[in-house]
Design a protein around this motif. Structure first.
Motif, PDB file in Angstrom:
ATOM      1  N   GLN A 173      -6.782 -17.544  69.498  1.00 42.99           N
ATOM      2  CA  GLN A 173      -8.234 -17.679  69.635  1.00 42.99           C
ATOM      3  C   GLN A 173      -8.891 -16.304  69.754  1.00 42.99           C
ATOM      4  OE1 GLN A 173      -9.546 -20.166  72.894  1.00 42.99           O
ATOM      5  NE2 GLN A 173     -11.651 -19.429  72.743  1.00 42.99           N
ATOM      6  N   LEU A 174      -8.228 -15.385  70.473  1.00 43.58           N
ATOM      7  CA  LEU A 174      -8.762 -14.034  70.633  1.00 43.58           C
ATOM      8  C   LEU A 174      -8.848 -13.337  69.267  1.00 43.58           C
ATOM      9  CD1 LEU A 174      -9.715 -11.809  72.591  1.00 43.58           C
ATOM     10  CD2 LEU A 174      -7.325 -11.091  72.802  1.00 43.58           C
ATOM     11  N   GLN A 175      -7.820 -13.505  68.423  1.00 43.22           N
ATOM     12  CA  GLN A 175      -7.842 -12.906  67.087  1.00 43.22           C
ATOM     13  C   GLN A 175      -8.977 -13.482  66.251  1.00 43.22           C
ATOM     14  OE1 GLN A 175      -3.833 -12.084  65.170  1.00 43.22           O
ATOM     15  NE2 GLN A 175      -3.198 -13.510  66.765  1.00 43.22           N
TER      16      GLN A 175
ATOM     17  N   LEU B 133     -15.637  -2.495  74.898  1.00 46.61           N
ATOM     18  CA  LEU B 133     -14.734  -2.958  75.948  1.00 46.61           C
ATOM     19  C   LEU B 133     -15.360  -4.087  76.739  1.00 46.61           C
ATOM     20  CD1 LEU B 133     -12.223  -2.875  77.650  1.00 46.61           C
ATOM     21  CD2 LEU B 133     -13.171  -0.921  78.898  1.00 46.61           C
ATOM     22  N   ARG B 134     -16.658  -3.963  77.048  1.00 46.36           N
ATOM     23  CA  ARG B 134     -17.333  -5.030  77.802  1.00 46.36           C
ATOM     24  C   ARG B 134     -17.298  -6.346  77.024  1.00 46.36           C
ATOM     25  NH1 ARG B 134     -22.758  -1.986  80.179  1.00 46.36           N
ATOM     26  NH2 ARG B 134     -21.676  -0.642  81.674  1.00 46.36           N
ATOM     27  N   ARG B 135     -17.574  -6.242  75.713  1.00 43.95           N
ATOM     28  CA  ARG B 135     -17.522  -7.457  74.887  1.00 43.95           C
ATOM     29  C   ARG B 135     -16.099  -8.015  74.848  1.00 43.95           C
ATOM     30  NH1 ARG B 135     -16.343  -7.824  69.303  1.00 43.95           N
ATOM     31  NH2 ARG B 135     -16.997  -9.820  68.398  1.00 43.95           N
ATOM     32  N   PHE B 136     -15.115  -7.113  74.757  1.00 41.80           N
ATOM     33  CA  PHE B 136     -13.723  -7.534  74.713  1.00 41.80           C
ATOM     34  C   PHE B 136     -13.332  -8.254  76.005  1.00 41.80           C
ATOM     35  CE2 PHE B 136      -9.162  -6.884  75.284  1.00 41.80           C
ATOM     36  CZ  PHE B 136      -8.677  -7.278  74.059  1.00 41.80           C
ATOM     37  N   ILE B 137     -13.762  -7.709  77.151  1.00 39.81           N
ATOM     38  CA  ILE B 137     -13.453  -8.343  78.441  1.00 39.81           C
ATOM     39  C   ILE B 137     -14.063  -9.742  78.514  1.00 39.81           C
ATOM     40  CG2 ILE B 137     -13.885  -8.201  80.936  1.00 39.81           C
ATOM     41  CD1 ILE B 137     -13.620  -5.156  80.686  1.00 39.81           C
ATOM     42  N   ARG B 138     -15.308  -9.863  78.018  1.00 37.59           N
ATOM     43  CA  ARG B 138     -15.972 -11.173  78.050  1.00 37.59           C
ATOM     44  C   ARG B 138     -15.220 -12.188  77.175  1.00 37.59           C
ATOM     45  NH1 ARG B 138     -19.318 -13.256  74.565  1.00 37.59           N
ATOM     46  NH2 ARG B 138     -19.731 -11.247  73.558  1.00 37.59           N
ATOM     47  N   LEU B 139     -14.801 -11.755  75.974  1.00 35.67           N
ATOM     48  CA  LEU B 139     -14.066 -12.656  75.086  1.00 35.67           C
ATOM     49  C   LEU B 139     -12.723 -13.051  75.689  1.00 35.67           C
ATOM     50  CD1 LEU B 139     -14.743 -11.035  71.577  1.00 35.67           C
ATOM     51  CD2 LEU B 139     -15.687 -13.164  72.468  1.00 35.67           C
ATOM     52  N   CYS B 140     -12.039 -12.071  76.317  1.00 36.50           N
ATOM     53  CA  CYS B 140     -10.747 -12.370  76.944  1.00 36.50           C
ATOM     54  C   CYS B 140     -10.904 -13.387  78.057  1.00 36.50           C
ATOM     55  CB  CYS B 140     -10.105 -11.096  77.481  1.00 36.50           C
ATOM     56  SG  CYS B 140      -9.221 -10.180  76.209  1.00 36.50           S
ATOM     57  N   ARG B 141     -11.955 -13.241  78.833  1.00 36.56           N
ATOM     58  CA  ARG B 141     -12.200 -14.197  79.924  1.00 36.56           C
ATOM     59  C   ARG B 141     -12.316 -15.620  79.365  1.00 36.56           C
ATOM     60  NH1 ARG B 141     -10.485 -12.128  84.021  1.00 36.56           N
ATOM     61  NH2 ARG B 141     -11.327 -10.175  84.774  1.00 36.56           N
ATOM     62  N   GLU B 142     -13.034 -15.757  78.236  1.00 33.04           N
ATOM     63  CA  GLU B 142     -13.212 -17.087  77.635  1.00 33.04           C
ATOM     64  C   GLU B 142     -11.888 -17.615  77.088  1.00 33.04           C
ATOM     65  OE1 GLU B 142     -16.195 -16.577  74.680  1.00 33.04           O
ATOM     66  OE2 GLU B 142     -17.809 -16.176  76.124  1.00 33.04           O
TER      67      GLU B 142
ATOM     68  N   ILE C  24      -7.095 -12.475  85.967  1.00 36.82           N
ATOM     69  CA  ILE C  24      -6.585 -11.237  85.372  1.00 36.82           C
ATOM     70  C   ILE C  24      -7.602 -10.127  85.625  1.00 36.82           C
ATOM     71  CG2 ILE C  24      -5.842 -10.129  83.228  1.00 36.82           C
ATOM     72  CD1 ILE C  24      -5.175 -12.894  82.137  1.00 36.82           C
ATOM     73  N   PRO C  25      -7.203  -9.012  86.262  1.00 36.21           N
ATOM     74  CA  PRO C  25      -8.144  -7.925  86.568  1.00 36.21           C
ATOM     75  C   PRO C  25      -8.715  -7.313  85.286  1.00 36.21           C
ATOM     76  CG  PRO C  25      -6.084  -7.661  87.783  1.00 36.21           C
ATOM     77  CD  PRO C  25      -5.855  -8.735  86.784  1.00 36.21           C
ATOM     78  N   ASP C  26      -9.927  -6.778  85.391  1.00 32.82           N
ATOM     79  CA  ASP C  26     -10.532  -6.100  84.254  1.00 32.82           C
ATOM     80  C   ASP C  26      -9.682  -4.930  83.787  1.00 32.82           C
ATOM     81  OD1 ASP C  26     -12.579  -7.862  84.377  1.00 32.82           O
ATOM     82  OD2 ASP C  26     -14.047  -6.486  85.235  1.00 32.82           O
TER      83      ASP C  26
ATOM     84  N   TYR D  17      -6.892  -4.121  75.691  1.00 28.58           N
ATOM     85  CA  TYR D  17      -7.842  -3.569  74.717  1.00 28.58           C
ATOM     86  C   TYR D  17      -7.250  -2.333  74.039  1.00 28.58           C
ATOM     87  CZ  TYR D  17     -12.011  -1.010  73.135  1.00 28.58           C
ATOM     88  OH  TYR D  17     -12.935  -0.303  72.400  1.00 28.58           O
ATOM     89  N   GLU D  18      -6.728  -1.407  74.856  1.00 29.48           N
ATOM     90  CA  GLU D  18      -6.129  -0.185  74.308  1.00 29.48           C
ATOM     91  C   GLU D  18      -4.892  -0.519  73.459  1.00 29.48           C
ATOM     92  OE1 GLU D  18      -7.029   2.947  74.297  1.00 29.48           O
ATOM     93  OE2 GLU D  18      -8.889   2.533  75.359  1.00 29.48           O
TER      94      GLU D  18
END
Length: 919
Positions: A819-821, A871-880, A893-895, A902-903
Motif C-alpha cells: 500500500q505504501l508503494q 519527510l512529513r508527507r512520508f510520515i503521514r502516509l506511513c501512519r495510514e 512506531i516512532p517518527d 524514509y532514508e
C-alpha cells in the motif's frame, strides 16, 4: 552481444519496464561489462536498431519493438522520457482507423487488412503489394485507405501523395506509359516542348497505385523493374541523368496474376492479397452493405429512403457479378427511379428495380417470414445485428474468458460457471424463437448423441434448452461464410480455450468431442472449435471436480459388441461415462488393436495416462506397438465387467496408476503391464557449493513459492555431483531441467544458471521468467515472484524474531508495504522489500516488548531533516499504511524510525541510476 541486448530490451518493453532499459541495468542482467554494453548500445543507435532517450541515465528502446507496435520515427535520440512518450501517445491515440470505413473490417476482410498494414509498414519503405479480386470488390478503395492509414501512422513524408494510374489506358503503348510514369525531357518526341515530370516523381515518398496492371504488355511491365528494385528511373529522352522516387507500390488485377504477369514481375511482388467477392462475403455483410449504400443515398438526397420487403429480398439474394460496385449502381438506379415519384419520403418498390434483377426473382422466391412492408435504414441495421447473434455470443464468450483468465490466470470453476451461465442465458433468449419443426433433424441428432454418448436420462436435460442449443449449433454451422470468417480470425483464441478445458476438465471435454464427432457424421456439419466449447459448457458441472483429469479409460475386445457391452454396463453401474470402447472383429490382429488405440489416443494431445483393458493378446507386444504415445500406459488383460467396475471405482477415488493396477490384478485373474510416461516433466535444479543441505533448503523455499496448480518440480542436487557428471547426471535423464539455481555456477553447457542473489532482483527475474516461458501464465509468474520475495523474507526472519510468529507478522506487513508503494507511486526493488520486511518485523517486536529504544542515527546527523516536507508527507502516509499493525500489536512506531525507513527507501537500489528518489 547485440542480439542479447535487443532481446533483453524487448523483454523490458513488453513488461512496461522502460526504466530497466539503461546500460547499467542491461549489463547487470546479462552479467557483462557496463563499458562493453554501452559501446554496443551506441553502435546499435548508429545502425538505427535502437533509439536513445537522453534522460538520467540514458535509456534505449529497440526500433524493432516500436515497429511491431506501429510506432515510427526518424529520430535516433529523444531529449527526455516525456518527449519520447509524446511520440508514443501521439501515434497510439484512439484515432479512428481508416479501415473502419469498410464493411467487414473485423470479419471477412480482417486478415487482408492486417496483411496490407504489415506490408505497407515493412521497413524501410514497405513491400510491393498485389491486390487480386473480381471487379467491383473494392481494390481501389483498399489501396486508398492504405494510404490514409500510412499517412496517419507517419510512414509517409509530409505532403506525400496517393497517385493512381489505370494501366488499361496504356495496354499496348509502352512509350506512352514511359512518358506518363517517368516524365520526359524537351525534345524527347514531337510536341515535347518542355521538361515534364512523371507520376513517379509525384508519388515520391507516397504511394503509387497501378490499377488493372494485367493490361500492361510484357515490355511495359519490364519498364517497372528499376523503379521497384532500386527506386531509380530515367525520363524519356534522357538516359544519362538518374532520378529517384522512393514510393510504396500497390498493384491491382482482376485476373490470375500467374497467367497475365511476367514471372520476373511477380518475383518482385512478395505480397499477394486476395479480396473476396460479394458472394464470398456472406449474408450478414451483404445486409450491412445494403444498409450502408442506402444511407449514402439518403444523405445525397437529404430525404429518408425505405425499400419494400420484396426489394430487400431481391437485393439480398440476387446474383451480382459486378460485386459491390454493381450493387451500388443498382441501388442508385432504384433511388433515381423512386426519387421522381417521391415527396418527402423515397420508397423503393419492385417496379423501380432494374429489369435484369427482377428477372432473377423466379429463382429467388425464398421470402422472409414476417416480411415488413418497408424497411428503413435503422431496421436494416437491426436485421444485421440479429443475423450476427451467434457471432456476438461467441465474442462474448471469448471476452469473458480473456478477461477472467487474465485476472486469475487459471481456468477456475468460477470462470467455467460464468461462461455456462452466459450460455444458458443465451439459450433461454432463443427458446421463444425456436420451434421443433424448424430444427427437428439437428435436434433429433443432438438428442440421440446426448442419450447414447453421455449416458444421461432424458429427464436430466431441459428439452427446451436442448432445442435452443440445436438451433444455435445449426445457425453456426449452416451460416458457412460468416462464421467461417469469424472462426479464422479467432482461431488462436478458441484453440487456447480448448487446450485449457482439455487440461482442466478432461472427461467432460472428451464427451463434448464425442458428441461433435457424432453430429459431424449424422448431420454432415462442419464442427467449428466454438461448437465444441459450447457443447462442453452445456455438459459441464463446474462445481464437480474432474477426477479423470488427463486420464482416458478404453476397453478393446474382440467380438461384435463385447467391448461396448462391458463399457455400457460399467458406465451405468458407476453412474458416469468412464469407459470408451473399441469393438474389434474376431480376425483382428495385435497390430489392428494397436492402430485403433493410437487413433483413439491421438484425439487427446494432453493425455497423461491411458488405461487400456483388453481381452487377449500379448501385453508386451501391445506395449511395444504403442511406443509413439508419450503418456503413461497401464495395460490389463482378460477384461470383464467386474474388472472394469473395480478400475472405474479406483479412478474415481484418485488412486495412483500403479497401485490401481496392482489392486485390481490381485482380486482377479488378470495380469498387467505399466509403462511410465515418456514425457520429461519440467524441473528447477538447486545446487549449492556449501552443501546438499543448503540446496535442499533453497529447493524447499522455491517449491513453496510456486503456484499450487503449477506442474514444476524443484530438485536439489549435490554441487560436486554436477561438476563430475555434468549433463550425464540422472536428473537430466529423468527431468526437463529448465534452469539451475544456486550459489556457484557449475557451468553446464546450454543450461541457464541463476544465482540466489539474482533470483529475487526484479530485472534478473526476467531471466527466470524466460526459462519458464510456456509453463507459467503472466499472473502465475507475478504470484511466484511475490511468494518468493515473501518466503526469502520469512527465511531471514526465522533467526531474528524470538517471541512473535514470523509468518503471521509477515502476512500483516506485506500488504502494508504494498500500500505504501502504491501511495508513493513507486516500485521498490526486491532486495529493498526484503530489507523492509525484516526491519519492520524486528522493529515491531522491539517496541512491543520494550527491548530497546528506537533511534535514528541518520536523523541525528541531519538536523534539517524534520523540516523536510517530503519527510512529513512520508510520515503521514506511513501512519495510514501501518495503522492496522500498530493497532494489532498495540504499538506506535516512532517518527524517528519512520525517518530511517524514509532514508532507506531513498537509497533503493532500483533508483541507483538517478541521484534521488522522487516521492
Amino acid at each position: 552481444m547485440e542480439g542479447k541486448i535487443i532481446s533483453y530490451l524487448n523483454a523490458c518493453m513488453n513488461h512496461d519496464d522502460l526504466p530497466l532499459t539503461s546500460a547499467v541495468r542491461c549489463a547487470k542482467a546479462l552479467k557483462a561489462s557496463r563499458v562493453d554494453v554501452t559501446a554496443c548500445m551506441n553502435k546499435l543507435v548508429q545502425s538505427n536498431d535502437l533509439v536513445r532517450i537522453l534522460s538520467r541515465p540514458y535509456l534505449y528502446v529497440p526500433v524493432s519493438w516500436l515497429s511491431e507496435h506501429y510506432i515510427y520515427t526518424d529520430q535516433s535520440e529523444f531529449a527526455s522520457v516525456s518527449e519520447f512518450m509524446q511520440l508514443f501517445e501521439k501515434q497510439t491515440t484512439n484515432t479512428q482507423d481508416p479501415f473502419d470505413q469498410l464493411v467487414g473490417n473485423h470479419h471477412s476482410l480482417k486478415p487482408m487488412i492486417s496483411q496490407l498494414k504489415a506490408a505497407i509498414s515493412y521497413p524501410p519503405e514497405g513491400l510491393p503489394i498485389l491486390l487480386k479480386g473480381p471487379t467491383g470488390t473494392g481494390k481501389s478503395k483498399m489501396a486508398a485507405l492504405a494510404y490514409d492509414w500510412a499517412k496517419q501512422k507517419g510512414l509517409l513524408k509530409e505532403g506525400a501523395q496517393f497517385v493512381q494510374l489505370n494501366c488499361s489506358e496504356y495496354a499496348n503503348n509502352p512509350e506512352l506509359l514511359n512518358a506518363s510514369l517517368f516524365g520526359y525531357v524537351k525534345g524527347a518526341f514531337t510536341g515535347a516542348d518542355k521538361d515534364t515530370s512523371g507520376l513517379a516523381a509525384l508519388a515520391d515518398g507516397g504511394i503509387l497505385f497501378l490499377d488493372e496492371v494485367h493490361n500492361l504488355s510484357a515490355q511495359s511491365q519490364e519498364k517497372l523493374f528499376h523503379l521497384m528494385d532500386q527506386g531509380i528511373y530515367h525520363q524519356m529522352g534522357d538516359n544519362e541523368n538518374t532520378l529517384y522516387s522512393h514510393c510504396r507500390m500497390i498493384f491491382a488485377t482482376t485476373e490470375d496474376p500467374d497467367q497475365v504477369l511476367l514471372r520476373t514481375l511477380m518475383r518482385r511482388i512478395p505480397i499477394v492479397i486476395e479480396i473476396p467477392s460479394l458472394k464470398e462475403r456472406g449474408r450478414r455483410e451483404r445486409i450491412a452493405l445494403i444498409a450502408r449504400l442506402i444511407e449514402q443515398e439518403q444523405k445525397r438526397l437529404n430525404r429518408p429512403i425505405q425499400l419494400s420487403g420484396s426489394v430487400y429480398d431481391l437485393l439480398l439474394n440476387a446474383e451480382v457479378p459486378g460485386n459491390i460496385g454493381e450493387l451500388k449502381s443498382i441501388i442508385q438506379f432504384c433511388c433515381v427511379n423512386a426519387f421522381f415519384e417521391a415527396d418527402s419520403l423515397v420508397r423503393i418498390n419492385l417496379h423501380h428495380v432494374p429489369y435484369k434483377l427482377i428477372s432473377q426473382r423466379s429463382i429467388t422466391e425464398a421470402h422472409h417470414q414476417n416480411v415488413l412492408d418497408f424497411y428503413t435504414v435503422e431496421q436494416l441495421i437491426q436485421l444485421y445485428d440479429k443475423d450476427q447473434k451467434a457471432i456476438l455470443f461467441s465474442n462474448q464468450l471469448l471476452e469473458l474468458f480473456q478477461e477472467r483468465n487474465a485476472a486469475s490466470q487459471d481456468v477456475s470453476a468460477s470462470l467455467i460457471l460464468q461462461m455456462r451461465v452466459l450460455l444458458m442465458k443465451h439459450l433461454d433468449e432463443r427458446i421463444e424463437e425456436s420451434s421443433e419443426s424448424e430444427h427437428s433433424y439437428c435436434w433429433m441428432a443432438l438428442n440421440q448423441a446426448f442419450t447414447y454418448l453421455q449416458g444421461k436420462s432424458q429427464d436430466s436435460r431441459d428439452p427446451a434448452r436442448l432445442l435452443a442449443l440445436a438451433w444455435l449449433i445449426q445457425e453456426i454451422c449452416f451460416n458457412d461464410i460468416e462464421y467461417q470468417n469469424w472462426s479464422i480470425c479467432h482461431e488462436d483464441e478458441c484453440q487456447l480455450i480448448l487446450n485449457e478445458l482439455e487440461k482442466t476438465y478432461f472427461k467432460t471435454f472428451r464427451s463434448a468431442q464425442e458428441i461433435c464427432l457424432f453430429l459431424q457424421s449424422a448431420v454432415e456439419l462442419y464442427i467449428y472449435p466454438m461448437v465444441i466449447i459450447i457443447i462442453f459448457l452445456f455438459l459441464i458441472d463446474p462445481i464437480e471436480q474432474d477426477v479423470y483429469k488427463g486420464r482416458a479409460l478404453l476397453i478393446a475386445a474382440h467380438g461384435f459388441s463385447t467391448a461396448s457391452s462391458i463399457a455400457d454396463a460399467a458406465n451405468q453401474l458407476l453412474g458416469d461415462t468412464v469407459f470408451d470402447a473399441i469393438d474389434m472383429p474376431i480376425t483382428s490382429s495385435v497390430d489392428d488393436v494397436i492402430e485403433k488405440v493410437q487413433t483413439y489416443a491421438g484425439r487427446f494431445p494432453h493425455l497423461e495416462e491411458l488405461i487400456l483393458l483388453v481381452d487377449m493378446g500379448s501385453l508386451e507386444s501391445i506395449l511395444d506397438g504403442l511406443n509413439s504415445l508419450e503418456c503413461s500406459i497401464g495395460l490389463i488383460d482378460h477384461v470383464s465387467t467386474p474388472v472394469a467396475l473395480e478400475i472405474g471405482t479406483l479412478v474415481s477415488q484418485r488412486e495412483e496408476l500403479e497401485s490401481m493396477l496392482d489392486k485390481v490384478c490381485k482380486l482377479s485373474c488378470s495380469g498387467y503391464r505399466l509403462r511410465p510416461s515418456m514425457r520429461k516433466k519440467p524441473a528447477i535444479v538447486c545446487c549449492c557449493a556449501s552443501g546438499i543441505g543448503t540446496a535442499r533448503r533453497l529447493a524447499s523455499l522455491i517449491q513453496s513459492s510456486l503456484p499450487s496448480d503449477c506442474d514444476i518440480r524443484v530438485l536439489s542436487v549435490s554441487y560436486p555431483h554436477l561438476l563430475q557428471e555434468k549433463k550425464s547426471s540422472s536428473v537430466f535423464q529423468k527431468w526437463n531441467v529448465v534452469c539451475l539455481v544456486g550459489t556457484l555456477n557449475p557451468n553446464l553447457k546450454d543450461v541457464t544458471f541463476i544465482s540466489v542473489e539474482d533470483l529475487i532482483i526484479r530485472d534478473h527475474f526476467i531471466l527466470l521468467e524466460s526459462c519458464l516461458e510456456g509453463l507459467f501464465t503472466k499472473g502465475q509468474s507475478a504470484e511466484f515472484q511475490k511468494k518468493l520475495l515473501k518466503n526469502f523474507s520469512l527465511y531471514n526472519l526465522m533467526s531474528e524474531l524470538t517471541v512473535l510468529n514470523p509468518q503471521k507478522l509477515l502476512e500483516q506487513i506485506t500488504p502494508c508495504v504494498e500500500q505504501l508503494q502504491n501511495d508513493l507511486k513507486i516500485t521498490l526493488s526486491s532486495t529493498t522489500c526484503i530489507g523492509l520486511y525484516v526491519h519492520i518485523s524486528c522493529l515491531i517486536e522491539r517496541i512491543a516488548f520494550n527491548q530497546t529504544e528506537a533511534k535514528n542515527q541518520n536523523l541525528d546527523l541531519n538536523p534539517d531533516l524534520p523540516a523536510n516536507p517530503e519527510l512529513r508527507r512520508f510520515i503521514r502516509l506511513c501512519r495510514e499504511c501501518f495503522r492496522s499493525i500498530e493497532s494489532q500489536y498495540r504499538v506506535r512506531i516512532p517518527d524517528s524510525e519512520i525517518a530511517y525507513i524514509y532514508e532507506y527507501i531513498r537509497h533503493d537500489s532500483q533508483n541507483e541510476d538517478s541521484e534521488t528518489a522522487d516521492f
